[in-house]
Scaffold this motif. Structure first.
Motif, PDB file in Angstrom:
ATOM      1  N   THR A 113      15.399  -0.713  -1.043  1.00  0.00           N
ATOM      2  CA  THR A 113      15.766  -1.542   0.373  1.00  0.00           C
ATOM      3  C   THR A 113      14.685  -2.385   0.987  1.00  0.00           C
ATOM      4  OG1 THR A 113      17.570  -0.011   0.407  1.00  0.00           O
ATOM      5  CG2 THR A 113      17.367  -1.065   2.313  1.00  0.00           C
ATOM      6  N   LEU A 114      13.593  -1.662   1.137  1.00  0.00           N
ATOM      7  CA  LEU A 114      12.745  -2.085   2.200  1.00  0.00           C
ATOM      8  C   LEU A 114      11.897  -3.402   1.302  1.00  0.00           C
ATOM      9  CD1 LEU A 114      11.138   1.039   3.864  1.00  0.00           C
ATOM     10  CD2 LEU A 114      12.173  -1.139   4.792  1.00  0.00           C
ATOM     11  N   GLY A 115      11.813  -3.103   0.010  1.00  0.00           N
ATOM     12  CA  GLY A 115      11.272  -4.103  -0.727  1.00  0.00           C
ATOM     13  C   GLY A 115      12.226  -5.425  -0.602  1.00  0.00           C
ATOM     14  N   HIS A 116      13.321  -5.208  -0.691  1.00  0.00           N
ATOM     15  CA  HIS A 116      14.284  -6.389  -0.453  1.00  0.00           C
ATOM     16  C   HIS A 116      14.197  -6.970   0.860  1.00  0.00           C
ATOM     17  CE1 HIS A 116      16.121  -6.219  -4.419  1.00  0.00           C
ATOM     18  NE2 HIS A 116      16.500  -5.063  -4.285  1.00  0.00           N
ATOM     19  N   GLN A 161      -3.419   2.312  -2.897  1.00  0.00           N
ATOM     20  CA  GLN A 161      -2.188   2.931  -2.799  1.00  0.00           C
ATOM     21  C   GLN A 161      -2.433   4.495  -1.967  1.00  0.00           C
ATOM     22  OE1 GLN A 161       0.874   2.304  -3.693  1.00  0.00           O
ATOM     23  NE2 GLN A 161       0.006   0.097  -4.081  1.00  0.00           N
ATOM     24  N   VAL A 162      -1.455   4.371  -0.776  1.00  0.00           N
ATOM     25  CA  VAL A 162      -1.657   5.427  -0.028  1.00  0.00           C
ATOM     26  C   VAL A 162      -1.338   6.508  -0.561  1.00  0.00           C
ATOM     27  CG1 VAL A 162      -0.731   6.333   2.235  1.00  0.00           C
ATOM     28  CG2 VAL A 162      -1.616   4.033   2.127  1.00  0.00           C
ATOM     29  N   TYR A 163      -0.405   6.726  -1.501  1.00  0.00           N
ATOM     30  CA  TYR A 163       0.156   7.827  -2.334  1.00  0.00           C
ATOM     31  C   TYR A 163      -0.860   8.876  -2.835  1.00  0.00           C
ATOM     32  CZ  TYR A 163       2.578  10.933  -5.645  1.00  0.00           C
ATOM     33  OH  TYR A 163       3.211  11.984  -6.381  1.00  0.00           O
ATOM     34  N   ARG A 219       0.892  -1.203  -0.038  1.00  0.00           N
ATOM     35  CA  ARG A 219       0.142  -0.074  -0.069  1.00  0.00           C
ATOM     36  C   ARG A 219       0.670   1.315  -0.019  1.00  0.00           C
ATOM     37  NH1 ARG A 219      -2.383  -1.312   4.983  1.00  0.00           N
ATOM     38  NH2 ARG A 219      -2.619   0.849   5.288  1.00  0.00           N
ATOM     39  N   TYR A 220       1.947   1.364   0.466  1.00  0.00           N
ATOM     40  CA  TYR A 220       2.910   2.450   0.920  1.00  0.00           C
ATOM     41  C   TYR A 220       3.998   2.514  -0.331  1.00  0.00           C
ATOM     42  CZ  TYR A 220       1.007   4.016   5.066  1.00  0.00           C
ATOM     43  OH  TYR A 220       0.017   4.637   5.740  1.00  0.00           O
ATOM     44  N   LYS A 221       3.820   1.415  -1.455  1.00  0.00           N
ATOM     45  CA  LYS A 221       4.861   1.484  -2.466  1.00  0.00           C
ATOM     46  C   LYS A 221       5.196   2.804  -3.052  1.00  0.00           C
ATOM     47  CE  LYS A 221       5.784  -0.784  -6.835  1.00  0.00           C
ATOM     48  NZ  LYS A 221       5.462  -1.790  -7.828  1.00  0.00           N
ATOM     49  N   TYR A 222       4.345   3.376  -3.732  1.00  0.00           N
ATOM     50  CA  TYR A 222       4.435   4.821  -4.545  1.00  0.00           C
ATOM     51  C   TYR A 222       4.559   5.831  -3.419  1.00  0.00           C
ATOM     52  CZ  TYR A 222       3.309   1.727  -8.429  1.00  0.00           C
ATOM     53  OH  TYR A 222       3.303   0.843  -9.392  1.00  0.00           O
ATOM     54  N   HIS A 237       9.202   9.291  -1.815  1.00  0.00           N
ATOM     55  CA  HIS A 237       9.826  10.021  -0.841  1.00  0.00           C
ATOM     56  C   HIS A 237      11.370   9.782  -0.712  1.00  0.00           C
ATOM     57  CE1 HIS A 237       6.967  11.800   2.205  1.00  0.00           C
ATOM     58  NE2 HIS A 237       6.027  11.276   1.267  1.00  0.00           N
ATOM     59  N   ASN A 238      11.581   8.315  -1.122  1.00  0.00           N
ATOM     60  CA  ASN A 238      13.172   8.049  -1.157  1.00  0.00           C
ATOM     61  C   ASN A 238      13.247   6.639  -2.066  1.00  0.00           C
ATOM     62  OD1 ASN A 238      15.596   6.843  -0.291  1.00  0.00           O
ATOM     63  ND2 ASN A 238      15.456   7.909   1.767  1.00  0.00           N
ATOM     64  N   PRO A 239      13.428   6.925  -3.135  1.00  0.00           N
ATOM     65  CA  PRO A 239      13.331   5.648  -4.086  1.00  0.00           C
ATOM     66  C   PRO A 239      14.599   4.675  -3.828  1.00  0.00           C
ATOM     67  CG  PRO A 239      13.484   7.554  -5.353  1.00  0.00           C
ATOM     68  CD  PRO A 239      13.436   8.123  -3.791  1.00  0.00           C
ATOM     69  N   VAL A 240      15.562   5.083  -3.106  1.00  0.00           N
ATOM     70  CA  VAL A 240      16.646   4.035  -2.769  1.00  0.00           C
ATOM     71  C   VAL A 240      16.137   3.253  -1.379  1.00  0.00           C
ATOM     72  CG1 VAL A 240      18.939   3.552  -1.582  1.00  0.00           C
ATOM     73  CG2 VAL A 240      18.584   5.356  -3.421  1.00  0.00           C
ATOM     74  N   GLN A 241      15.491   3.929  -0.599  1.00  0.00           N
ATOM     75  CA  GLN A 241      14.720   3.072   0.680  1.00  0.00           C
ATOM     76  C   GLN A 241      13.683   2.241   0.082  1.00  0.00           C
ATOM     77  OE1 GLN A 241      16.635   2.997   2.944  1.00  0.00           O
ATOM     78  NE2 GLN A 241      15.613   2.243   4.860  1.00  0.00           N
TER      79      GLN A 241
END
Length: 195
Positions: free
Chosen positions: A82-85, A178-180, A67-70, A75-79
């Protein structure tokens, strides 16, 4: 004889009891970008607290992240990667153990305000879900409006309104969660001031 310290002072000196709780100086909340970002973080914090009350599960963590993907991407494409991994490799890790680490990193990522470029990137990804649903002319209009936002010609609310319009006409269950697209109540109108 000096007074003994109160329990409140001891607790404050011991560190914050909720380190991931969003905090912002009240004077900085006059800035529309910082105000919107702070409230986005507050609503994410509230959603996490609700998830924790229901009980953390692997499925719950995965759904929350989905839900927080986009929002994370903006906010932070790198993070975001990282969080997905982190969740993709959770295997048999106890969600009660992994959850706090995940959420702490999520909140750290959300504290970083999105830029025009990162917002435009998230908007482009979302628009991809419409490619089979809308006409070529409508797709061009969406791309044009996203480009206008990226260049600073229109505020963020313009491409968001257009995308929300198309998603109302052509619902997608994944995008609907999507929360975005709605990180805080619409009646707060927080994104109207973001240029």
């Amino acid at each position: 004889m000096p007074h003994a310290p109160t329990k409140q002072k001891i607790a404050i000196n011991a560190g914050p009891p909720h380190p991931d709780l969003p905090v912002e100086e009240d004077g900085r909340l006059n800035d529309p970008v910082l105000r919107e970002n702070f409230l986005t973080c507050m609503y994410a914090y509230s959603a996490w607290q609700q998830l924790c009350q229901e009980g953390l599960t692997r499925r719950g963590l995965t759904d929350f992240h989905s839900r927080y993907k986009y929002l994370l991407m903006a906010h932070n494409p790198v993070q975001y990667k990282t969080l997905g991994h982190l969740l993709g490799n959770m295997g048999h890790t106890d969600p009660q153990e992994l959850g706090p680490r995940y959420f702490s990193e999520l909140m750290s990522a959300l504290k970083k305000c999105p830029t025009r470029r990162t917002h435009a990137n998230a908007l482009q990804h979302l628009s991809g879900y419409l490619k089979q649903a809308i006409s070529g002319e409508e797709k061009q209009k969406v791309q044009h409006v996203i480009s206008q936002y990226r260049l600073g010609i229109v505020p963020l609310a313009v491409p968001l309104t257009l995308l929300n319009h198309h998603f109302r006409q052509h619902p997608d269950p994944y995008i609907a969660q999507q929360v975005y697209l709605q990180p805080h109540p619409e009646n707060l109108s927080l994104r109207n001031a973001i240029r």
